[in-house]
Design a protein around this motif. Structure first.
Motif, PDB file in Angstrom:
ATOM      1  N   GLY A 106       0.611  -4.537 -10.222  1.00  0.00           N
ATOM      2  CA  GLY A 106      -0.743  -4.751 -10.730  1.00  0.00           C
ATOM      3  C   GLY A 106      -1.509  -3.454 -10.838  1.00  0.00           C
ATOM      4  N   ARG A 107      -2.788  -3.548 -11.096  1.00  0.00           N
ATOM      5  CA  ARG A 107      -3.608  -2.345 -11.299  1.00  0.00           C
ATOM      6  C   ARG A 107      -3.795  -1.542 -10.026  1.00  0.00           C
ATOM      7  N   MET A 108      -3.633  -2.153  -8.863  1.00  0.00           N
ATOM      8  CA  MET A 108      -3.816  -1.450  -7.597  1.00  0.00           C
ATOM      9  C   MET A 108      -2.520  -0.794  -7.113  1.00  0.00           C
ATOM     10  N   ASP A 109      -1.436  -0.992  -7.841  1.00  0.00           N
ATOM     11  CA  ASP A 109      -0.153  -0.415  -7.449  1.00  0.00           C
ATOM     12  C   ASP A 109      -0.114   1.070  -7.804  1.00  0.00           C
ATOM     13  N   CYS A 110       0.641   1.819  -7.016  1.00  0.00           N
ATOM     14  CA  CYS A 110       0.862   3.245  -7.296  1.00  0.00           C
ATOM     15  C   CYS A 110       1.994   3.718  -6.393  1.00  0.00           C
ATOM     16  N   GLY A 111       2.452   4.945  -6.632  1.00  0.00           N
ATOM     17  CA  GLY A 111       3.527   5.485  -5.810  1.00  0.00           C
ATOM     18  C   GLY A 111       3.151   5.576  -4.350  1.00  0.00           C
ATOM     19  N   PHE A 112       1.904   5.939  -4.066  1.00  0.00           N
ATOM     20  CA  PHE A 112       1.466   6.021  -2.670  1.00  0.00           C
ATOM     21  C   PHE A 112       1.570   4.655  -2.003  1.00  0.00           C
ATOM     22  N   TYR A 113       1.097   3.612  -2.669  1.00  0.00           N
ATOM     23  CA  TYR A 113       1.171   2.271  -2.094  1.00  0.00           C
ATOM     24  C   TYR A 113       2.611   1.912  -1.758  1.00  0.00           C
ATOM     25  N   GLN A 114       3.520   2.184  -2.650  1.00  0.00           N
ATOM     26  CA  GLN A 114       4.906   1.750  -2.467  1.00  0.00           C
ATOM     27  C   GLN A 114       5.574   2.410  -1.271  1.00  0.00           C
ATOM     28  N   THR A 115       5.336   3.719  -1.080  1.00  0.00           N
ATOM     29  CA  THR A 115       5.930   4.353   0.094  1.00  0.00           C
ATOM     30  C   THR A 115       5.157   4.008   1.363  1.00  0.00           C
ATOM     31  N   PHE A 116       3.845   3.882   1.257  1.00  0.00           N
ATOM     32  CA  PHE A 116       3.017   3.557   2.425  1.00  0.00           C
ATOM     33  C   PHE A 116       3.365   2.176   2.971  1.00  0.00           C
ATOM     34  N   ILE A 117       3.517   1.201   2.101  1.00  0.00           N
ATOM     35  CA  ILE A 117       3.679  -0.183   2.545  1.00  0.00           C
ATOM     36  C   ILE A 117       5.126  -0.521   2.909  1.00  0.00           C
ATOM     37  N   ALA A 118       6.061   0.362   2.563  1.00  0.00           N
ATOM     38  CA  ALA A 118       7.477   0.074   2.828  1.00  0.00           C
ATOM     39  C   ALA A 118       7.739  -0.166   4.305  1.00  0.00           C
ATOM     40  N   TYR A 119       7.055   0.579   5.166  1.00  0.00           N
ATOM     41  CA  TYR A 119       7.250   0.398   6.607  1.00  0.00           C
ATOM     42  C   TYR A 119       6.836  -1.000   7.052  1.00  0.00           C
ATOM     43  N   SER A 120       5.682  -1.460   6.588  1.00  0.00           N
ATOM     44  CA  SER A 120       5.189  -2.779   7.001  1.00  0.00           C
ATOM     45  C   SER A 120       6.041  -3.912   6.427  1.00  0.00           C
ATOM     46  N   LEU A 121       6.614  -3.691   5.258  1.00  0.00           N
ATOM     47  CA  LEU A 121       7.392  -4.754   4.608  1.00  0.00           C
ATOM     48  C   LEU A 121       8.833  -4.798   5.079  1.00  0.00           C
ATOM     49  N   THR A 122       9.439  -3.630   5.253  1.00  0.00           N
ATOM     50  CA  THR A 122      10.881  -3.570   5.524  1.00  0.00           C
ATOM     51  C   THR A 122      11.238  -2.855   6.816  1.00  0.00           C
ATOM     52  N   GLY A 123      10.250  -2.229   7.468  1.00  0.00           N
ATOM     53  CA  GLY A 123      10.541  -1.479   8.685  1.00  0.00           C
ATOM     54  C   GLY A 123      11.073  -0.084   8.416  1.00  0.00           C
ATOM     55  N   ASP A 124      11.035   0.366   7.161  1.00  0.00           N
ATOM     56  CA  ASP A 124      11.531   1.699   6.819  1.00  0.00           C
ATOM     57  C   ASP A 124      10.541   2.751   7.331  1.00  0.00           C
ATOM     58  N   LYS A 125      10.924   3.443   8.400  1.00  0.00           N
ATOM     59  CA  LYS A 125      10.028   4.417   9.021  1.00  0.00           C
ATOM     60  C   LYS A 125       9.998   5.758   8.305  1.00  0.00           C
ATOM     61  N   THR A 126      10.926   5.980   7.381  1.00  0.00           N
ATOM     62  CA  THR A 126      11.053   7.298   6.761  1.00  0.00           C
ATOM     63  C   THR A 126      10.643   7.323   5.292  1.00  0.00           C
ATOM     64  N   ALA A 127      10.104   6.226   4.777  1.00  0.00           N
ATOM     65  CA  ALA A 127       9.752   6.183   3.350  1.00  0.00           C
ATOM     66  C   ALA A 127       8.578   7.101   3.036  1.00  0.00           C
ATOM     67  N   HIS A 128       7.741   7.381   4.035  1.00  0.00           N
ATOM     68  CA  HIS A 128       6.511   8.157   3.799  1.00  0.00           C
ATOM     69  C   HIS A 128       6.329   9.077   4.998  1.00  0.00           C
ATOM     70  N   ARG A 129       7.057  10.189   5.004  1.00  0.00           N
ATOM     71  CA  ARG A 129       7.112  11.048   6.182  1.00  0.00           C
ATOM     72  C   ARG A 129       6.002  12.103   6.151  1.00  0.00           C
ATOM     73  N   PHE A 130       4.810  11.652   6.508  1.00  0.00           N
ATOM     74  CA  PHE A 130       3.661  12.542   6.696  1.00  0.00           C
ATOM     75  C   PHE A 130       2.949  12.033   7.934  1.00  0.00           C
ATOM     76  N   THR A 131       2.743  12.901   8.915  1.00  0.00           N
ATOM     77  CA  THR A 131       2.307  12.424  10.217  1.00  0.00           C
ATOM     78  C   THR A 131       0.824  12.075  10.252  1.00  0.00           C
TER      79      THR A 131
END
Length: 298
Positions: free
Chosen positions: A211-236
């Motif tokens: 949708g209109r609120m989607d973006c690359g940041f959203y996809q890597t940011f939310i990956a952890y909450s959806l799939t448990g992927d801790k390394t999708a967005h490696r910025f501390t």
């Protein structure tokens, strides 16, 4: 000095710097690196043709262009001070860190007396793009120095924008990170609000994704909450908090209110105070801290 005659030094071969340095050496530039926290990164770069320096003055002596990819302005200032005895006139130091522009300008002024250029070229995107050589880069430099370093930056960046003079790259980077980290705080609170209101995570994602609120940041940011992927967005979280403090300082210098930026900074400050200060506590974990403060188990 032509680009073909440049010899490159790289200080800070961490999550981002390793990929950047890999592209520099693989695309034909003589490269010297130095070990800091990641011995394995240095070993990999040496296997690809880089040389290893035993000290920062030695790295400086070997280099006409030196890239810094460090955590903060304090580390940048310390590295510059340590390499001073090896620096030669006409050397260019390129700070790719997210730094305080006030300190950037001061370092540049101090080095100019030695005939050394200090410019800023902070980054955007992730270690994945660093490895692929497709980072975004925003540069603060005089036009002549920009043209000199641009061919080397092109080895690891797909998008390069010359923002203006020294310090302007770091100023734009702080604005950029305020936007992205503000989105992180917004997405975290919205995600937790949806959960507390009975909306499943997959339904939340089903509406946002595509949708209109989607973006690359959203996809890597939310990956952890959806799939448990801790390394999708490696910025501390710690780096995020530091960047937001720098942005707030920049606004103070500009005599501007920061109603939103300060609120975002405090969201990250809360996560830090709750224990999110480790080297592998990444920005997407912010959802957990917001959830816990809202009475939900992460």
């Amino acid at each position: 000095m032509s680009a073909n005659n440049e010899t490159v030094g790289f200080v800070g071969v961490g999550l981002m710097g390793h990929g950047m340095a890999k592209n520099i050496v693989e695309k034909g530039y003589p490269l010297t690196v130095i070990a800091h926290r990641r011995r394995e990164a240095v070993d990999d770069l040496v296997s690809r043709g880089a040389a290893e320096a035993s000290s920062l003055p030695e790295l400086a002596e070997r280099s006409t262009i030196i890239f810094l990819c460090l955590t903060s302005s304090s580390e940048v200032a310390a590295a510059v001070e340590r390499m001073k005895s090896g620096l030669k006139a006409e050397t260019v130091i390129v700070d790719c860190s997210t730094s305080d522009p006030t300190i950037t300008v001061k370092i540049a002024h101090d080095l100019a007396a030695q005939g050394i250029k200090f410019i800023d070229a902070p980054l955007s995107r992730t270690p994945k793009e660093a490895w692929a050589g497709t980072l975004d880069c925003m540069v603060g430099a005089d036009p002549e120095t920009f043209e000199r370093v641009k061919p080397v930056i092109e080895t690891w960046a797909g998008k390069i924008v010359h923002i203006g003079g020294v310090g302007d790259g770091h100023r734009m980077k702080l604005v950029n990170n305020f936007i992205s980290l503000g989105m992180g705080a917004l997405f975290a609170e919205a995600f937790v609000l949806a959960r507390k209101s009975g909306i499943p995570a997959e339904k939340f994602d089903g509406v946002i994704r595509g949708g209109r609120m989607d973006c690359g940041f959203y996809q890597t940011f939310i990956a952890y909450s959806l799939t448990g992927d801790k390394t999708a967005h490696r910025f501390t979280l710690a780096n995020a908090y530091k960047d937001l403090r720098y942005a707030e300082n920049m606004a103070n210098d500009a005599q501007m209110q920061t109603l939103i930026a300060s609120a975002v900074k405090n969201v990250f400050a809360g996560a830090i105070s709750d224990g999110g200060n480790g080297p592998e506590d990444y920005v997407p974990f912010l959802v957990d801290y917001v959830a816990e403060r809202s009475g939900l188990k992460s």
